[in-house]
Motif scaffolding. Structure first.
Motif, PDB file in Angstrom:
ATOM      1  N   THR A 102       0.854  -1.193   0.000  1.00  0.00           N
ATOM      2  CA  THR A 102       0.000   0.000   0.000  1.00  0.00           C
ATOM      3  C   THR A 102       0.878   1.228   0.000  1.00  0.00           C
ATOM      4  OG1 THR A 102      -1.361  -1.280   1.499  1.00  0.00           O
ATOM      5  CG2 THR A 102      -2.021   0.970   1.122  1.00  0.00           C
ATOM      6  N   THR A 103       0.636   2.146  -0.963  1.00  0.00           N
ATOM      7  CA  THR A 103       1.362   3.421  -0.941  1.00  0.00           C
ATOM      8  C   THR A 103       0.345   4.549  -0.990  1.00  0.00           C
ATOM      9  OG1 THR A 103       1.585   3.253  -3.323  1.00  0.00           O
ATOM     10  CG2 THR A 103       3.503   2.656  -2.047  1.00  0.00           C
ATOM     11  N   VAL A 104       0.679   5.640  -0.307  1.00  0.00           N
ATOM     12  CA  VAL A 104      -0.245   6.769  -0.304  1.00  0.00           C
ATOM     13  C   VAL A 104       0.540   8.055  -0.516  1.00  0.00           C
ATOM     14  CG1 VAL A 104      -0.208   6.816   2.219  1.00  0.00           C
ATOM     15  CG2 VAL A 104      -2.044   7.931   1.005  1.00  0.00           C
ATOM     16  N   ASN A 105      -0.043   8.957  -1.287  1.00  0.00           N
ATOM     17  CA  ASN A 105       0.601  10.231  -1.598  1.00  0.00           C
ATOM     18  C   ASN A 105      -0.423  11.324  -1.334  1.00  0.00           C
ATOM     19  OD1 ASN A 105       1.632  12.499  -2.962  1.00  0.00           O
ATOM     20  ND2 ASN A 105       2.769  11.184  -4.360  1.00  0.00           N
ATOM     21  N   ILE A 106      -0.113  12.235  -0.428  1.00  0.00           N
ATOM     22  CA  ILE A 106      -1.111  13.225  -0.034  1.00  0.00           C
ATOM     23  C   ILE A 106      -0.767  14.596  -0.601  1.00  0.00           C
ATOM     24  CG2 ILE A 106      -2.059  14.431   1.973  1.00  0.00           C
ATOM     25  CD1 ILE A 106      -2.155  12.003   3.462  1.00  0.00           C
ATOM     26  N   GLY A 107      -1.798  15.343  -0.982  1.00  0.00           N
ATOM     27  CA  GLY A 107      -1.618  16.740  -1.358  1.00  0.00           C
ATOM     28  C   GLY A 107      -1.043  16.938  -2.737  1.00  0.00           C
ATOM     29  N   SER A 108      -1.225  15.969  -3.636  1.00  0.00           N
ATOM     30  CA  SER A 108      -0.614  16.101  -4.961  1.00  0.00           C
ATOM     31  C   SER A 108      -1.370  17.042  -5.878  1.00  0.00           C
ATOM     32  CB  SER A 108      -0.490  14.721  -5.603  1.00  0.00           C
ATOM     33  OG  SER A 108      -1.625  13.951  -5.321  1.00  0.00           O
ATOM     34  N   ILE A 109      -2.691  17.204  -5.658  1.00  0.00           N
ATOM     35  CA  ILE A 109      -3.466  18.087  -6.536  1.00  0.00           C
ATOM     36  C   ILE A 109      -3.525  19.464  -5.884  1.00  0.00           C
ATOM     37  CG2 ILE A 109      -5.646  18.426  -7.724  1.00  0.00           C
ATOM     38  CD1 ILE A 109      -6.180  15.486  -7.481  1.00  0.00           C
ATOM     39  N   SER A 110      -2.883  20.459  -6.513  1.00  0.00           N
ATOM     40  CA  SER A 110      -2.812  21.769  -5.874  1.00  0.00           C
ATOM     41  C   SER A 110      -4.107  22.558  -6.025  1.00  0.00           C
ATOM     42  CB  SER A 110      -1.647  22.580  -6.460  1.00  0.00           C
ATOM     43  OG  SER A 110      -1.775  22.622  -7.865  1.00  0.00           O
ATOM     44  N   THR A 111      -4.909  22.225  -7.036  1.00  0.00           N
ATOM     45  CA  THR A 111      -6.143  22.992  -7.243  1.00  0.00           C
ATOM     46  C   THR A 111      -7.277  22.507  -6.347  1.00  0.00           C
ATOM     47  OG1 THR A 111      -6.577  21.487  -9.061  1.00  0.00           O
ATOM     48  CG2 THR A 111      -5.745  23.675  -9.627  1.00  0.00           C
ATOM     49  N   LEU A 168       0.613   3.799   8.703  1.00  0.00           N
ATOM     50  CA  LEU A 168       1.018   4.382   7.424  1.00  0.00           C
ATOM     51  C   LEU A 168       0.516   5.817   7.308  1.00  0.00           C
ATOM     52  CD1 LEU A 168       2.316   3.795   4.665  1.00  0.00           C
ATOM     53  CD2 LEU A 168       0.113   3.011   3.876  1.00  0.00           C
ATOM     54  N   MET A 169      -0.750   6.024   7.697  1.00  0.00           N
ATOM     55  CA  MET A 169      -1.353   7.361   7.621  1.00  0.00           C
ATOM     56  C   MET A 169      -0.582   8.350   8.467  1.00  0.00           C
ATOM     57  SD  MET A 169      -4.184   8.394   6.176  1.00  0.00           S
ATOM     58  CE  MET A 169      -5.234   9.196   7.267  1.00  0.00           C
ATOM     59  N   ASP A 170      -0.284   7.948   9.710  1.00  0.00           N
ATOM     60  CA  ASP A 170       0.415   8.866  10.617  1.00  0.00           C
ATOM     61  C   ASP A 170       1.772   9.251  10.061  1.00  0.00           C
ATOM     62  OD1 ASP A 170      -0.828   7.164  13.595  1.00  0.00           O
ATOM     63  OD2 ASP A 170      -1.675   8.741  12.347  1.00  0.00           O
ATOM     64  N   GLU A 171       2.482   8.257   9.460  1.00  0.00           N
ATOM     65  CA  GLU A 171       3.788   8.552   8.869  1.00  0.00           C
ATOM     66  C   GLU A 171       3.670   9.584   7.770  1.00  0.00           C
ATOM     67  OE1 GLU A 171       5.630   4.172   8.984  1.00  0.00           O
ATOM     68  OE2 GLU A 171       6.147   5.347   7.221  1.00  0.00           O
ATOM     69  N   VAL A 172       2.660   9.409   6.912  1.00  0.00           N
ATOM     70  CA  VAL A 172       2.505  10.319   5.778  1.00  0.00           C
ATOM     71  C   VAL A 172       2.147  11.717   6.241  1.00  0.00           C
ATOM     72  CG1 VAL A 172       1.102  10.788   3.759  1.00  0.00           C
ATOM     73  CG2 VAL A 172       1.860   8.493   4.195  1.00  0.00           C
ATOM     74  N   ILE A 173       1.231  11.791   7.215  1.00  0.00           N
ATOM     75  CA  ILE A 173       0.806  13.118   7.687  1.00  0.00           C
ATOM     76  C   ILE A 173       1.995  13.858   8.282  1.00  0.00           C
ATOM     77  CG2 ILE A 173      -0.684  14.321   9.310  1.00  0.00           C
ATOM     78  CD1 ILE A 173      -2.375  13.106   7.283  1.00  0.00           C
ATOM     79  N   LYS A 174       2.837  13.111   9.017  1.00  0.00           N
ATOM     80  CA  LYS A 174       4.000  13.743   9.656  1.00  0.00           C
ATOM     81  C   LYS A 174       4.973  14.269   8.614  1.00  0.00           C
ATOM     82  CE  LYS A 174       5.381  10.785  12.673  1.00  0.00           C
ATOM     83  NZ  LYS A 174       5.633   9.984  13.830  1.00  0.00           N
ATOM     84  N   SER A 175       5.052  13.526   7.474  1.00  0.00           N
ATOM     85  CA  SER A 175       6.066  13.896   6.500  1.00  0.00           C
ATOM     86  C   SER A 175       5.671  15.079   5.629  1.00  0.00           C
ATOM     87  CB  SER A 175       6.359  12.691   5.603  1.00  0.00           C
ATOM     88  OG  SER A 175       5.246  12.458   4.776  1.00  0.00           O
ATOM     89  N   ILE A 176       4.413  15.521   5.702  1.00  0.00           N
ATOM     90  CA  ILE A 176       4.011  16.653   4.856  1.00  0.00           C
ATOM     91  C   ILE A 176       4.659  17.907   5.406  1.00  0.00           C
ATOM     92  CG2 ILE A 176       2.103  18.073   4.073  1.00  0.00           C
ATOM     93  CD1 ILE A 176       0.308  15.778   4.295  1.00  0.00           C
TER      94      ILE A 176
END
Lengths: 276, 238
Positions: free
Chosen positions: A35-44, A265-273
């Motif tokens: 499972t991979t997740v990428n957050i915030g990729s769409i700027s509009t 996984l979610m917590d890791e991604v949120i922290k990395s933003i």
């Protein structure tokens, strides 16, 4: 030789693997795909997330707009999900009005939002009876390889966590809304529903996270949506072979472990933003 | 002589009376079923449960469009029409649930490259979603039996509601359903009481799920006994 056998007798080919307690892609019966997740990729968009479950890819974009609150609930806003399965993701979908699968998936996501109370609709109200936020959540599948419901639920959760709403004040004199784009705040996400899907084979075997081929060969499917306290938001079993209470118990325990994996996984991604 | 008897059975649509309103033994509301009331479909049934009533008609096995045909089994189609308005996404979702339940019990492999269509019309609806689903399932099962479609088991729909303090209520009224914390609808088969279909609304715990499932399995006994009695009455010689 194996490819020929697979084309002619796909079910038998599959059974050979199941007998050894594994699957053609090398996974165990209870193992999820990467499972991979990428957050915030769409700027509009106000919030977005891209989730990949093996090959299955779903992208979710959330847009916030103004609307008048419903007359029977003047202090509530709206969350409107829509799942789109375009012809891009699989050859079985044609262009035109949404097919049955897309409608069922949309209804499923709407039920999950409603049942799990992921967002308190009262939080979306700006001025009771006059103005409220409406969050349009659009989930688009880019690649269909089975287990669309799990991917959609995860993408929705991740996108909602990423949504930042600007501060809105109602000007007392003109009664117009003034939006302050410099001051943005995150949504208050109360629960984290995580979906775990199973496919039933030959009325007895349960496998987790079915791929597109496995879903086609399966005799039934089951999706469990659980939140962090172990409460179930949804037990979606659309027909298919019967299940006993004991089998359901096994599924529950797998759903609990999956929830932990996804939450980590979610917590890791949120922290990395990086903060904007 | 035989023809007369046959015609008599067709005209005399049987009405089965269900169990009495909420007693200590059985907590299901009054339900009734009528079969063979429509002349054009191969099978039809009307199921009344509490204040919800659904009319079902079955056409099949019949010809199927080449685009929809499956080479080794029958293609099952379910069409659900609401009482008012045009069918929407919620109806599509219910159609999918009912269709998959029927597919699990109907012996489709006996009629390959044919279509079996189940058409459900909501006649009266007290505004409850879960009760409606259970009523549709029961009507669909009775209509399939009336049409003579081969099945490996019969199925029935049971609804239960969980109050905010955890009390379990079987076959809730629409008022109770609206106030409940969670409403669960199950479809169970009559051979081993296995869970065929489940559709839930609201939050509930694992233990509560098992409790509801056990209660639903016990309640399904009554529904299946009612099926048996109404069919016995219909086909008996007297």
């Amino acid at each position: 030789m194996a490819a020929g056998f697979k084309t002619v007798e796909p079910l038998e080919y599959y059974r050979r693997f199941l007998k050894e307690n594994c699957r053609p892609d090398g996974r165990e019966l209870g193992e999820f795909r990467t499972t991979t997740v990428n957050i915030g990729s769409i700027s509009t968009a106000d919030g977005s997330a891209l989730v990949k479950l093996g090959n299955t890819t779903v992208i979710c974009g959330v847009k916030a707009e103004f609307a008048a609150p419903p007359t029977d609930a003047p202090d509530k806003g709206y969350v409107v999900p829509n799942v789109d399965l375009p012809p891009l993701c699989s050859s079985r979908f044609r262009s035109g009005p949404p097919g049955e699968e897309a409608q069922v998936a949309s209804q499923f996501i709407a039920d999950v939002i409603e049942n799990s109370q992921i967002i308190q609709k009262e939080d979306l109200c700006i001025s009771p009876g006059k103005l409220a936020w409406v969050l349009y959540c659009d989930l688009i599948c880019l690649d269909y390889d089975g287990n669309i419901l799990d991917a959609c639920t995860f993408a929705l959760l991740a996108a909602l966590k990423n949504v930042q709403l600007p501060e809105v004040t109602i000007n007392g004199e003109t009664a117009l809304a003034e939006v302050n784009l410099k001051k943005k705040s995150y949504l208050n996400i109360r629960t984290h529903p995580v979906a775990t899907s199973f496919a039933v084979f030959d009325d007895t075997l349960l496998i987790v996270d079915p791929t597109g081929e496995e879903e086609h060969l399966a005799t039934g499917t089951l999706t469990i949506v659980m939140d962090e306290e172990g409460k179930l938001c949804c037990l979606h079993k659309p027909g298919g072979s019967g299940l006993t209470g004991a089998k359901l118990q096994d599924c529950m325990s797998r759903a609990v472990t999956r929830h932990k994996e996804v939450k980590k996984l979610m917590d890791e991604v949120i922290k990395s933003i990086k903060p904007k | 002589m035989e023809e007369e008897r046959h015609t008599e059975a067709k005209i005399g649509a049987e009405t089965g009376r269900g169990s009495s309103p909420r007693g200590p033994g059985c907590s299901l509301r009054h339900f009734a079923c009528e079969q063979n009331l429509l002349s054009r479909p191969d099978g039809s049934a009307s199921f009344l449960q509490g204040d919800t009533s659904v009319l079902a008609g079955v056409y099949g096995p019949a010809e199927v469009k080449v685009s929809k045909e499956i080479f080794n089994k029958a293609t099952l189609e379910v069409i659900l029409r609401p009482k008012i308005g045009l069918p929407g996404v919620a109806e599509k979702n219910r159609e999918r649930l009912i269709r998959n339940t029927c597919e699990a019990v109907v012996l489709g492999t006996l009629h390959p490259r044919t279509s079996i269509t189940v058409v459900l019309q909501v006649v009266s609806d007290a505004g409850s979603g879960a009760q409606l689903l259970a009523c549709c399932l029961n009507a669909a099962c009775m209509a399939l039996v009336d049409a003579g479609v081969p099945m490996r088991a019969l199925f029935c729909g049971v609804t239960c509601a969980l109050d905010s303090d955890g009390t379990l209520v079987l076959d809730p009224t629409s008022k109770r359903e609206k106030e409940a914390r969670a409403v669960l609808t199950f479809a169970l088969d009559n051979v081993e009481r296995k869970l065929l279909m489940s559709s839930t609304k609201g939050l509930f715990s694992d233990a509560e799920l098992q409790q509801c499932l056990a209660a639903a399995q016990a309640a399904s006994q009554h529904v299946f006994r009612f099926y048996r009695e109404s069919l016995q009455r219909r086909y008996s010689k007297s």
